[in-house]
Design a protein around this motif. Structure first.
Motif, PDB file in Angstrom:
ATOM      1  N   ILE A 322      36.176  35.794 -70.564  1.00 29.03           N
ATOM      2  CA  ILE A 322      36.273  34.708 -71.860  1.00 29.03           C
ATOM      3  C   ILE A 322      36.644  35.705 -72.839  1.00 29.03           C
ATOM      4  CG2 ILE A 322      35.172  32.829 -70.881  1.00 29.03           C
ATOM      5  CD1 ILE A 322      32.899  33.429 -72.833  1.00 29.03           C
ATOM      6  N   HIS A 323      37.343  35.337 -73.670  1.00 27.97           N
ATOM      7  CA  HIS A 323      38.000  35.988 -75.067  1.00 27.97           C
ATOM      8  C   HIS A 323      38.078  34.876 -76.207  1.00 27.97           C
ATOM      9  CE1 HIS A 323      40.895  37.804 -77.738  1.00 27.97           C
ATOM     10  NE2 HIS A 323      40.363  39.087 -77.333  1.00 27.97           N
ATOM     11  N   PRO A 324      37.088  34.203 -76.551  1.00 24.28           N
ATOM     12  CA  PRO A 324      37.131  33.202 -77.479  1.00 24.28           C
ATOM     13  C   PRO A 324      37.132  33.817 -78.936  1.00 24.28           C
ATOM     14  CG  PRO A 324      34.770  33.593 -76.824  1.00 24.28           C
ATOM     15  CD  PRO A 324      35.782  34.302 -75.819  1.00 24.28           C
ATOM     16  N   PHE A 325      37.724  33.148 -80.035  1.00 29.91           N
ATOM     17  CA  PHE A 325      37.831  33.625 -81.265  1.00 29.91           C
ATOM     18  C   PHE A 325      36.628  32.885 -82.045  1.00 29.91           C
ATOM     19  CE2 PHE A 325      42.091  34.587 -79.579  1.00 29.91           C
ATOM     20  CZ  PHE A 325      42.292  35.556 -80.593  1.00 29.91           C
ATOM     21  N   ILE A 326      36.367  33.444 -82.905  1.00 26.77           N
ATOM     22  CA  ILE A 326      35.341  33.107 -84.107  1.00 26.77           C
ATOM     23  C   ILE A 326      35.890  33.193 -85.463  1.00 26.77           C
ATOM     24  CG2 ILE A 326      34.101  35.248 -84.375  1.00 26.77           C
ATOM     25  CD1 ILE A 326      32.095  32.171 -83.666  1.00 26.77           C
ATOM     26  N   GLY A 327      35.736  31.852 -85.969  1.00 32.63           N
ATOM     27  CA  GLY A 327      36.289  31.758 -87.241  1.00 32.63           C
ATOM     28  C   GLY A 327      35.657  31.903 -88.539  1.00 32.63           C
ATOM     29  N   TYR A 328      36.436  32.357 -89.649  1.00 31.98           N
ATOM     30  CA  TYR A 328      35.603  32.424 -90.785  1.00 31.98           C
ATOM     31  C   TYR A 328      37.063  32.336 -91.771  1.00 31.98           C
ATOM     32  CZ  TYR A 328      36.724  37.509 -90.276  1.00 31.98           C
ATOM     33  OH  TYR A 328      37.168  38.571 -89.849  1.00 31.98           O
ATOM     34  N   ASN A 329      36.405  31.997 -93.385  1.00 38.73           N
ATOM     35  CA  ASN A 329      37.478  31.849 -94.311  1.00 38.73           C
ATOM     36  C   ASN A 329      38.155  33.218 -94.546  1.00 38.73           C
ATOM     37  OD1 ASN A 329      39.028  30.820 -96.279  1.00 38.73           O
ATOM     38  ND2 ASN A 329      37.643  31.359 -97.894  1.00 38.73           N
ATOM     39  N   THR A 330      39.485  33.286 -94.333  1.00 40.82           N
ATOM     40  CA  THR A 330      40.369  34.314 -94.782  1.00 40.82           C
ATOM     41  C   THR A 330      41.101  33.976 -95.914  1.00 40.82           C
ATOM     42  OG1 THR A 330      41.755  34.036 -92.921  1.00 40.82           O
ATOM     43  CG2 THR A 330      39.769  35.385 -92.361  1.00 40.82           C
ATOM     44  N   ASN A 331      40.930  32.876 -96.548  1.00 38.97           N
ATOM     45  CA  ASN A 331      42.220  32.368 -97.270  1.00 38.97           C
ATOM     46  C   ASN A 331      43.539  32.399 -97.100  1.00 38.97           C
ATOM     47  OD1 ASN A 331      42.807  31.550-100.094  1.00 38.97           O
ATOM     48  ND2 ASN A 331      43.118  33.518-100.788  1.00 38.97           N
ATOM     49  N   ASN A 332      43.886  31.927 -95.742  1.00 39.66           N
ATOM     50  CA  ASN A 332      44.820  31.740 -94.969  1.00 39.66           C
ATOM     51  C   ASN A 332      45.702  33.133 -94.565  1.00 39.66           C
ATOM     52  OD1 ASN A 332      44.882  28.942 -95.171  1.00 39.66           O
ATOM     53  ND2 ASN A 332      45.640  29.010 -97.295  1.00 39.66           N
ATOM     54  N   ALA A 333      44.819  34.002 -94.846  1.00 39.64           N
ATOM     55  CA  ALA A 333      45.535  35.428 -94.199  1.00 39.64           C
ATOM     56  C   ALA A 333      45.255  35.444 -92.753  1.00 39.64           C
ATOM     57  CB  ALA A 333      44.922  36.423 -94.892  1.00 39.64           C
ATOM     58  N   THR A 334      46.271  35.984 -91.881  1.00 45.14           N
ATOM     59  CA  THR A 334      46.276  36.099 -90.584  1.00 45.14           C
ATOM     60  C   THR A 334      46.014  37.532 -90.331  1.00 45.14           C
ATOM     61  OG1 THR A 334      48.474  36.317 -90.550  1.00 45.14           O
ATOM     62  CG2 THR A 334      47.498  33.998 -90.134  1.00 45.14           C
ATOM     63  N   ALA A 335      45.512  37.798 -89.004  1.00 39.48           N
ATOM     64  CA  ALA A 335      45.141  39.153 -88.582  1.00 39.48           C
ATOM     65  C   ALA A 335      46.496  40.010 -88.657  1.00 39.48           C
ATOM     66  CB  ALA A 335      44.883  39.003 -87.248  1.00 39.48           C
ATOM     67  N   HIS A 336      46.204  41.470 -88.904  1.00 40.12           N
ATOM     68  CA  HIS A 336      47.316  42.567 -89.029  1.00 40.12           C
ATOM     69  C   HIS A 336      47.891  42.338 -90.379  1.00 40.12           C
ATOM     70  CE1 HIS A 336      47.444  44.005 -84.750  1.00 40.12           C
ATOM     71  NE2 HIS A 336      46.383  43.448 -84.863  1.00 40.12           N
ATOM     72  N   HIS A 337      47.300  41.565 -91.350  1.00 37.64           N
ATOM     73  CA  HIS A 337      47.675  41.650 -92.699  1.00 37.64           C
ATOM     74  C   HIS A 337      46.727  42.310 -93.444  1.00 37.64           C
ATOM     75  CE1 HIS A 337      48.692  39.931 -96.522  1.00 37.64           C
ATOM     76  NE2 HIS A 337      49.741  39.849 -96.304  1.00 37.64           N
ATOM     77  N   PRO A 338      47.033  43.015 -94.655  1.00 39.74           N
ATOM     78  CA  PRO A 338      46.041  43.486 -95.473  1.00 39.74           C
ATOM     79  C   PRO A 338      45.001  42.637 -96.014  1.00 39.74           C
ATOM     80  CG  PRO A 338      48.177  44.505 -95.802  1.00 39.74           C
ATOM     81  CD  PRO A 338      48.264  43.618 -94.957  1.00 39.74           C
TER      82      PRO A 338
END
Length: 391
Positions: A322-338
């Motif tokens: 399994i490879h689930p995702f765990i979330g937290y607030n990133t102010n709408n920023a997505t992965a691979h963005h500074p």
């Protein structure tokens, strides 16, 4: 057992969060994660785990084991970062959550007949350390594997793509661009023609296929015919079979640039190919139930991220995973963005480390104590070892 594993993690949560923050503060690139690997290995060794460093001929790979049960649960810890933007994919969270899971599960491992095996897996972003570790035997004997990944939302899984990375080079002949251009062979033109061909190829591209890349160099002076052009390109597809078909088409586009200009073409594979991710449905359901007990709202796997790729896909074709995702607030920023990097050591990320680690730890007892899960996993492991198929 849940409360005992929770109590173990609570007692060590300061160490686990400090680890996450330390990884975040000192990002290291693929296969160069010397400090990061040592931080995790040292913590596990100090916690009573048997640690082997530099496994599979990889200086930054390691294993840490505890317990003596017949059911070996592998937990993958990622810790590499991205060039220039640090932990913009949240691998400090991934790695620390894996440590949290291993520490929590070790508390009850012998009671439920489990061996906990934390695998320090370098180079997920570039190269594919898990593939190297598969070839090196690190996953031999592992009956089930799990990890989680940082993200803006909780999800039981994701649909990732197979990927192959290429370094593409054209070699031509330099010449004065004004006096004797006809004596030159223009490598930059070859690259341009290939890019145009790839653009036109998209209409006929296999469904789900993606091609992307960049030109790193294509000349040094405007009055000299470029004798060298270099680019990095990725091909992605929904399955490995589709990836091979896509590669054939894109390779022909690069060959067209060489044919039209007379430049010499070289295509070199970079790192390992990643295959598509297979989520183990029963395990994903157990994880989702465990995370919901911690007050988290978990989307089903079919609503998860699409388009990315991971070397955990290769593990999932070998071991139920399994490879689930765990979330937290990133102010709408997505992965691979500074901007995503900024939130990797936030209170929300810290909570994700602890909740995600505990949810993985709570997944294991059901696998070990439920007869159907236990029998299925050991049967599939035996099938791998003997080369037979066991349902």
């Amino acid at each position: 057992m849940r409360e005992r594993s929770r109590a173990r993690l609570t007692a060590r949560q300061d160490d686990v969060i400090a680890l996450s923050h330390s990884l975040h503060a000192e990002p290291e690139l693929a296969y160069e994660e010397t400090r990061s690997a040592a931080k995790i290995a040292d913590l596990m060794e100090g916690s009573g785990f048997a640690v082997a460093r530099g496994v599979c001929d990889l200086p930054t790979a390691f294993t840490a084991t505890a317990g003596s049960g017949d059911l070996v649960i592998g937990i993958c810890a990622e810790f590499d970062a991205l060039p220039g933007i640090g932990h913009a994919c949240g691998h400090n969270v991934n790695g620390a959550a894996a440590v949290a899971a291993a520490l929590s599960l070790a508390e009850i491992a012998d009671e439920i007949g489990v061996t906990v095996k934390l695998l320090g897996t370098p180079a997920e972003e570039y190269g594919g350390g898990k593939v190297d570790m598969i070839h090196g035997g690190a996953f031999d004997g592992v009956a089930a594997a799990m990890m989680l990944h940082a993200g803006p939302e909780d999800c039981a899984g994701a649909c990732t793509l197979a990927i192959s990375s290429w370094q593409v080079s054209y070699t031509g002949t330099p010449a004065h661009a004004a006096v004797m251009p006809h004596r030159g062979v223009n490598a930059a033109d070859a690259m341009t023609l290939a890019q145009v061909a790839i653009g036109l190829q998209r209409q006929q591209m296999i469904p789900g296929g993606i091609v992307h890349g960049f030109v790193a160099s294509a000349g040094e002076a405007p009055n000299v015919i470029p004798a060298r052009a270099d680019a990095s390109y990725d091909c992605r597809a929904e399955t490995l079979e589709d990836l091979r078909e896509l590669q054939r088409a894109i390779r022909a586009c690069f060959a067209a640039g060489a044919l039209a200009t007379g430049a010499d073409l070289e295509i070199r594979s970079v790192g390992n190919d990643y295959v598509d991710l297979h989520q183990d449905t029963p395990m994903a359901s157990l994880y989702a139930d465990a995370a919901s007990r911690l007050g988290r709202t978990v989307m089903p796997s079919e609503q998860g991220m699409r388009g990315a790729s991971t070397d955990m896909g290769n593990v999932s074709h070998l071991v139920p995973s399994i490879h689930p995702f765990i979330g937290y607030n990133t102010n709408n920023a997505t992965a691979h963005h500074p901007e995503f990097t900024r939130y990797g050591a936030s209170d929300g990320a810290d909570r994700a480390v602890l909740d995600g680690g505990l949810a993985m730890a709570w997944t294991a007892p059901a696998l070990a104590t439920d007869a159907s899960h236990h029998t299925s996993l050991l049967g599939r492991l035996a099938g791998r070892q003997t080369g037979t198929t066991v349902n």
